[in-house]
Design a protein around this motif. Structure first.
Motif, PDB file in Angstrom:
ATOM      1  N   ASN A 108      45.935  35.028  42.979  1.00  0.00           N
ATOM      2  CA  ASN A 108      44.605  35.463  43.380  1.00  0.00           C
ATOM      3  C   ASN A 108      44.484  36.978  43.196  1.00  0.00           C
ATOM      4  O   ASN A 108      45.475  37.710  43.290  1.00  0.00           O
ATOM      5  N   HIS A 109      43.258  37.439  42.960  1.00  0.00           N
ATOM      6  CA  HIS A 109      43.099  38.851  42.621  1.00  0.00           C
ATOM      7  C   HIS A 109      41.659  39.301  42.861  1.00  0.00           C
ATOM      8  O   HIS A 109      40.765  38.496  43.096  1.00  0.00           O
ATOM      9  N   TRP A 110      41.453  40.626  42.792  1.00  0.00           N
ATOM     10  CA  TRP A 110      40.121  41.192  42.969  1.00  0.00           C
ATOM     11  C   TRP A 110      39.291  40.971  41.707  1.00  0.00           C
ATOM     12  O   TRP A 110      39.824  40.790  40.610  1.00  0.00           O
ATOM     13  N   ASN A 111      37.980  41.046  41.892  1.00  0.00           N
ATOM     14  CA  ASN A 111      37.049  40.935  40.759  1.00  0.00           C
ATOM     15  C   ASN A 111      35.847  41.827  41.039  1.00  0.00           C
ATOM     16  O   ASN A 111      34.912  41.424  41.725  1.00  0.00           O
ATOM     17  N   GLU A 112      35.899  43.053  40.531  1.00  0.00           N
ATOM     18  CA  GLU A 112      34.810  44.002  40.744  1.00  0.00           C
ATOM     19  C   GLU A 112      34.713  44.924  39.538  1.00  0.00           C
ATOM     20  O   GLU A 112      35.707  45.555  39.144  1.00  0.00           O
ATOM     21  N   ALA A 113      33.550  45.009  38.951  1.00  0.00           N
ATOM     22  CA  ALA A 113      33.348  45.836  37.766  1.00  0.00           C
ATOM     23  C   ALA A 113      33.783  47.271  38.019  1.00  0.00           C
ATOM     24  O   ALA A 113      33.421  47.874  39.039  1.00  0.00           O
ATOM     25  N   GLY A 114      34.585  47.811  37.098  1.00  0.00           N
ATOM     26  CA  GLY A 114      35.067  49.181  37.216  1.00  0.00           C
ATOM     27  C   GLY A 114      36.296  49.323  38.084  1.00  0.00           C
ATOM     28  O   GLY A 114      36.879  50.406  38.148  1.00  0.00           O
ATOM     29  N   VAL A 115      36.680  48.247  38.762  1.00  0.00           N
ATOM     30  CA  VAL A 115      37.853  48.285  39.642  1.00  0.00           C
ATOM     31  C   VAL A 115      38.896  47.266  39.197  1.00  0.00           C
ATOM     32  O   VAL A 115      40.066  47.583  38.985  1.00  0.00           O
ATOM     33  N   ALA A 116      38.463  46.038  39.066  1.00  0.00           N
ATOM     34  CA  ALA A 116      39.371  44.954  38.693  1.00  0.00           C
ATOM     35  C   ALA A 116      38.633  43.981  37.786  1.00  0.00           C
ATOM     36  O   ALA A 116      37.621  43.410  38.213  1.00  0.00           O
ATOM     37  N   PRO A 117      39.045  43.863  36.527  1.00  0.00           N
ATOM     38  CA  PRO A 117      40.252  44.451  35.952  1.00  0.00           C
ATOM     39  C   PRO A 117      40.117  45.948  35.728  1.00  0.00           C
ATOM     40  O   PRO A 117      39.011  46.482  35.667  1.00  0.00           O
ATOM     41  N   VAL A 118      41.263  46.596  35.556  1.00  0.00           N
ATOM     42  CA  VAL A 118      41.293  48.033  35.302  1.00  0.00           C
ATOM     43  C   VAL A 118      40.887  48.287  33.854  1.00  0.00           C
ATOM     44  O   VAL A 118      41.249  47.526  32.950  1.00  0.00           O
ATOM     45  N   ALA A 119      40.141  49.355  33.620  1.00  0.00           N
ATOM     46  CA  ALA A 119      39.679  49.686  32.272  1.00  0.00           C
ATOM     47  C   ALA A 119      40.835  49.766  31.287  1.00  0.00           C
ATOM     48  O   ALA A 119      41.940  50.194  31.631  1.00  0.00           O
ATOM     49  N   MET A 120      40.578  49.391  30.056  1.00  0.00           N
ATOM     50  CA  MET A 120      41.623  49.228  29.058  1.00  0.00           C
ATOM     51  C   MET A 120      42.206  50.536  28.532  1.00  0.00           C
ATOM     52  O   MET A 120      43.376  50.609  28.187  1.00  0.00           O
ATOM     53  N   GLU A 121      41.392  51.614  28.465  1.00  0.00           N
ATOM     54  CA  GLU A 121      41.810  52.782  27.688  1.00  0.00           C
ATOM     55  C   GLU A 121      43.068  53.484  28.206  1.00  0.00           C
ATOM     56  O   GLU A 121      43.863  53.974  27.416  1.00  0.00           O
ATOM     57  N   LYS A 122      43.263  53.546  29.496  1.00  0.00           N
ATOM     58  CA  LYS A 122      44.465  54.212  30.012  1.00  0.00           C
ATOM     59  C   LYS A 122      45.631  53.238  29.964  1.00  0.00           C
ATOM     60  O   LYS A 122      45.518  52.114  30.455  1.00  0.00           O
ATOM     61  N   LYS A 123      46.747  53.683  29.393  1.00  0.00           N
ATOM     62  CA  LYS A 123      47.885  52.780  29.192  1.00  0.00           C
ATOM     63  C   LYS A 123      49.061  53.068  30.122  1.00  0.00           C
ATOM     64  O   LYS A 123      49.761  52.141  30.529  1.00  0.00           O
ATOM     65  N   PHE A 124      49.313  54.332  30.427  1.00  0.00           N
ATOM     66  CA  PHE A 124      50.486  54.681  31.241  1.00  0.00           C
ATOM     67  C   PHE A 124      50.048  55.195  32.605  1.00  0.00           C
ATOM     68  O   PHE A 124      49.127  56.001  32.715  1.00  0.00           O
ATOM     69  N   TYR A 125      50.745  54.747  33.646  1.00  0.00           N
ATOM     70  CA  TYR A 125      50.436  55.160  35.016  1.00  0.00           C
ATOM     71  C   TYR A 125      51.701  55.618  35.745  1.00  0.00           C
ATOM     72  O   TYR A 125      52.754  54.985  35.629  1.00  0.00           O
TER      73      TYR A 125
END
Length: 250
Positions: A108-125
Motif C-alpha cells: 500500500n502507498h500514497w497517491n497524491e499528485a506532486g508527492v507520490a509518485p515522486v517526479a522522475m527527473e531527480k535520480k539520486f537522493y
C-alpha cells in the motif's frame, strides 16, 4: 571672557587625544567585525559549494564509461529473489505503512499528485532529501527500478561516487526507459539488509509484461555487497519498466 590656563589647555588636549584614540579603536573594531563576518560568509559559500564540486570531480571519470563498467562485477550481487506482493491499495498521504520487505518494494502507498509518485527527473537522493517510503513504493508500482544503498555504503565516498555516476546514466523526465532512482535505506526504515550486503536493486513485477492478474504480482530484489553497474544493467533488462502494474504512468 577669561582666558584658559595652561593646565586647562593641557587637560583639553589629553581629553581630545583620548577621544581620538577611542574613535580609532572603535573604527578598528568595526573593521575587524566586518572582516570576520566577511570571512565567515566566504567560508559558508565555500562549504556550500564544496560538496557539489567534489561530487562533480569524483564523478567526472565516469562520464564516458558504460553503465556496466561502473562499480564491481556482477558477481558482487547474489541471486535475484522474488516474493508475492504485499498489496496495492492507496492510503492517505501522511499515513505510515509498515513494509515487510527490506527494502520496501510493493504494498500500500500514497497517491497524491506532486508527492507520490515522486517526479522522475531527480535520480539520486541523500538521506536528508529522500522521499518517504510510501511515495517511493508508488514509483515502484509504475515500473521504476530502485537502487537502495544502506548507511555503510553512504559512508563510503568511492561507493557514493559510483552510485551518483549510475544515477547520471539515467537522464531526463520523459523517457520511460530511464525510470530509475538511487535512494538510501535508513536504519529507521526497517530491518537492515542481509549481512555483508549494502546495495539492493528492487522492482515491482506484474508477473510479466502485459500481465493484469494482480495475484501474479511479485516483489523482486537483488542484494549486492557493492554497487555493480553490470548487475544493474542485467537486472533492468530482465525486469523492464513494462513489467509492472502501471507501466505507462510516470
Amino acid at each position: 571672557m577669561a582666558k584658559k590656563t595652561a593646565a586647562q589647555t593641557s587637560r583639553r588636549a589629553v581629553i581630545d587625544d583620548i577621544r581620538k584614540k577611542q574613535k580609532g579603536a572603535e573604527r578598528r573594531r568595526g573593521f575587524a567585525i566586518v572582516g570576520v563576518c566577511a570571512t565567515i560568509a566566504v567560508l559558508i559559500v565555500v562549504a556550500a559549494a564544496y560538496r557539489p564540486v567534489k561530487d562533480w570531480w569524483d564523478e567526472r571519470k565516469f562520464n564516458d564509461v558504460d553503465l556496466a563498467a561502473i562499480g564491481g562485477p556482477a558477481s558482487a550481487c547474489g541471486e535475484i529473489q522474488t516474493k508475492p506482493s504485499e498489496g496495492q491499495e492507496h492510503v492517505p498521504t501522511g499515513s505510515q505503512v509498515t513494509y515487510q520487505s527490506s527494502p520496501a518494494v510493493t504494498g500500500n502507498h500514497w497517491n497524491e499528485a506532486g508527492v507520490a509518485p515522486v517526479a522522475m527527473e531527480k535520480k539520486f537522493y541523500s538521506a536528508e532529501e529522500r522521499p518517504e517510503l510510501e511515495a517511493l513504493v508508488h514509483n515502484s508500482e509504475h515500473g521504476y527500478t530502485i537502487v537502495w544503498y544502506d548507511e555503510t555504503a553512504a559512508a563510503d565516498s568511492a561507493e557514493l561516487a559510483e552510485l551518483r555516476a549510475i544515477a547520471g546514466k539515467f537522464p531526463g523526465d520523459s523517457n520511460m526507459r530511464y525510470k530509475m532512482k538511487v535512494v538510501p535505506w535508513l536504519e529507521s526504515d526497517g530491518e537492515p539488509f542481509p549481512d555483508g550486503q549494502h546495495i539492493a536493486y528492487t522492482h515491482w513485477s506484474a508477473g510479466g509484461e502485459g500481465e493484469t492478474d494482480a495475484s501474479k504480482q511479485l516483489a523482486v530484489t537483488q542484494y549486492c555487497s557493492e554497487v555493480s553497474g553490470e548487475a544493474l544493467k542485467s537486472f533492468m533488462e530482465k525486469y523492464p519498466y513494462l513489467d509492472s502494474p502501471e507501466p505507462t504512468a510516470m
